[in-house]
Design a protein around this motif. Structure first.
Motif, PDB file in Angstrom:
ATOM      1  N   LEU A 197     -25.750 -47.372  -5.028  1.00  0.00           N
ATOM      2  CA  LEU A 197     -26.527 -47.497  -3.764  1.00  0.00           C
ATOM      3  C   LEU A 197     -26.792 -45.822  -3.723  1.00  0.00           C
ATOM      4  O   LEU A 197     -27.892 -45.348  -3.415  1.00  0.00           O
ATOM      5  N   LYS A 198     -26.119 -45.180  -3.829  1.00  0.00           N
ATOM      6  CA  LYS A 198     -26.324 -44.061  -3.490  1.00  0.00           C
ATOM      7  C   LYS A 198     -26.803 -42.905  -4.576  1.00  0.00           C
ATOM      8  O   LYS A 198     -27.708 -42.079  -4.418  1.00  0.00           O
ATOM      9  N   LEU A 199     -26.710 -43.747  -6.053  1.00  0.00           N
ATOM     10  CA  LEU A 199     -27.739 -43.109  -6.700  1.00  0.00           C
ATOM     11  C   LEU A 199     -28.737 -43.206  -6.627  1.00  0.00           C
ATOM     12  O   LEU A 199     -29.567 -42.598  -6.955  1.00  0.00           O
ATOM     13  N   SER A 200     -29.481 -44.914  -6.138  1.00  0.00           N
ATOM     14  CA  SER A 200     -30.739 -44.668  -5.741  1.00  0.00           C
ATOM     15  C   SER A 200     -31.309 -44.101  -4.860  1.00  0.00           C
ATOM     16  O   SER A 200     -32.241 -43.123  -5.206  1.00  0.00           O
ATOM     17  N   GLU A 201     -30.325 -42.971  -3.573  1.00  0.00           N
ATOM     18  CA  GLU A 201     -30.908 -42.713  -2.365  1.00  0.00           C
ATOM     19  C   GLU A 201     -31.620 -40.992  -3.487  1.00  0.00           C
ATOM     20  O   GLU A 201     -32.591 -40.253  -3.302  1.00  0.00           O
ATOM     21  N   VAL A 202     -30.544 -40.799  -3.973  1.00  0.00           N
ATOM     22  CA  VAL A 202     -30.489 -39.039  -5.092  1.00  0.00           C
ATOM     23  C   VAL A 202     -31.559 -39.104  -5.950  1.00  0.00           C
ATOM     24  O   VAL A 202     -32.585 -38.284  -5.724  1.00  0.00           O
ATOM     25  N   LEU A 203     -31.665 -40.721  -5.828  1.00  0.00           N
ATOM     26  CA  LEU A 203     -32.595 -40.606  -7.168  1.00  0.00           C
ATOM     27  C   LEU A 203     -34.502 -40.424  -6.531  1.00  0.00           C
ATOM     28  O   LEU A 203     -35.271 -39.786  -7.112  1.00  0.00           O
ATOM     29  N   ARG A 204     -34.232 -41.347  -5.408  1.00  0.00           N
ATOM     30  CA  ARG A 204     -35.027 -41.379  -4.837  1.00  0.00           C
ATOM     31  C   ARG A 204     -35.732 -39.927  -4.129  1.00  0.00           C
ATOM     32  O   ARG A 204     -36.863 -39.696  -4.340  1.00  0.00           O
ATOM     33  N   TYR A 205     -34.850 -39.263  -3.435  1.00  0.00           N
ATOM     34  CA  TYR A 205     -34.969 -37.856  -2.988  1.00  0.00           C
ATOM     35  C   TYR A 205     -35.302 -36.804  -3.782  1.00  0.00           C
ATOM     36  O   TYR A 205     -36.849 -36.044  -3.603  1.00  0.00           O
ATOM     37  N   MET A 206     -34.981 -37.370  -4.914  1.00  0.00           N
ATOM     38  CA  MET A 206     -35.519 -35.562  -6.153  1.00  0.00           C
ATOM     39  C   MET A 206     -36.525 -36.387  -6.448  1.00  0.00           C
ATOM     40  O   MET A 206     -37.070 -35.875  -7.031  1.00  0.00           O
TER      41      MET A 206
END
Length: 347
Positions: A197-206
């Motif tokens: 979940l945190k990785l998906s949030e990081v990728l979404r932001y980037m």
């Protein structure tokens, strides 16, 4: 400058010229000692309006035709000859106006009858200033156009350079995180879903939110929080990072991904497995002032590589985005690396 405003400015200028010649005429006593509205409207105003129209016609022939298509082609002699030809063309017009049109209205400018040479001199005297004004305006507009084009080119170059620098954000921790999450799934760890979940949030932001030139400060801080949490998950709890945010976060905005290089640099070149000397990251917000202070102990094995291209990129981005609005201090001591960054934020 849009065309409508440009047109209004030209109309306004010639109305001012007409007003000026009317005031000069009245000041010379053409109506006698007493002002007569009937004579003013029937004689003075039409005559001065026609004189102004002749001047405007001469001005625009020079400004729109001779200057751009003759002078700016690099032929000065041809331009001078063209001006002389223009005076020769306008001399009959001035002759007809002074000898026929104005007398029919009730106005006579000269006591003597004009001959062609005198009409030429009248045309020259009436339009000498218009030649200078036409040259001045034409080259002034060229300078303005060149300046606008230069600004557009600089903005495009800046945009391209910023996009390139942003693309250089080191993704090594993403690959490491993917491997770490894969290991967690192999072990059927309860931390795997949270890490994904945190990785998906990081990728979404980037990939999405960081396309904007400025993002809410709270979003950038949430992004850093997720990156730090992923680092801790990847190290299976053996990563000691103190991350503190002090101050009130409101509507402040900051350039996206402007801080991640400092965090990545600390992960890559710092020692974070010692609980007594953790990586220390503090953010202090005081209204529109942003202050980042980062301190980490240097991994001696990687000492020669401390910094790297990531810090060079972020320094360049700061210079482009926040000229005269930031202060960056990077201090590398024997075994300690310190980053101190202050930015005047946008609201």
């Amino acid at each position: 400058m849009n065309r409508r405003l440009f047109l209004y400015l030209h109309i306004g200028y010639w109305l001012l010229v007409l007003t000026q010649v009317l005031l000069v005429a009245l000041g010379t006593g053409v109506l006698g000692t007493q002002f007569d509205w009937r004579l003013f409207l029937s004689i003075v105003l039409p005559v001065k309006a026609l004189q102004t129209a002749c001047s405007a016609l001469f001005f625009y022939v020079n400004y729109l035709l001779l200057v751009p298509y003759v002078l700016k082609k690099g032929n000065m002699i041809k331009y001078i000859l063209s001006l002389l030809g223009l005076f020769l063309v306008f001399s009959p017009l001035y002759y007809v106006m002074e000898q026929i049109v104005y007398p029919l209205i009730g106005w006579k400018s000269y006591n003597l009858d004009l001959d062609f040479l005198f009409a030429f001199i009248v045309a020259l005297g009436a339009n000498f200033l218009n030649i200078f004004l036409g040259l001045l305006l034409s080259y002034l507009m060229d300078w303005r156009t060149m300046r606008a084009e230069k600004e557009v080119a600089e903005k495009e170059q800046l945009k391209t350079e910023l996009a390139f620098l942003k693309s250089q954000v080191n993704p090594h921790y993403l690959f490491n995180t993917i491997n770490d999450i894969y290991s967690l799934t192999q072990q059927q760890s309860e931390e795997a879903p949270e890490a994904l979940l945190k990785l998906s949030e990081v990728l979404r932001y980037m990939l999405r939110e960081s396309d904007d030139p400025y993002v809410p400060l709270i979003n950038e801080i949430d992004y850093l929080n997720n990156v730090i949490d992923l680092q801790k998950i990847g190290q299976k709890g053996n990563s000691h990072i103190d991350f503190n945010v002090i101050g009130q976060i409101g509507r402040q905005k900051i350039a996206p991904l402007i801080l991640i290089n400092f965090i990545e640099n600390a992960f890559k070149h710092g020692i974070f497995k010692n609980s007594e000397e953790p990586i220390q990251i503090s953010i202090v917000i005081d209204k529109q002032t942003f202050h980042l202070h980062l301190r980490n102990k240097i991994n001696i094995a990687k000492k020669d590589r401390t910094g790297g291209i990531g810090l060079v990129n972020v320094q360049r981005r700061l210079a482009l985005i926040y000229p005269n609005r930031h202060k960056l201090l990077i201090d590398q001591q024997a075994d300690i690396f310190i980053v101190d960054l202050k930015i005047d934020l946008y609201d």
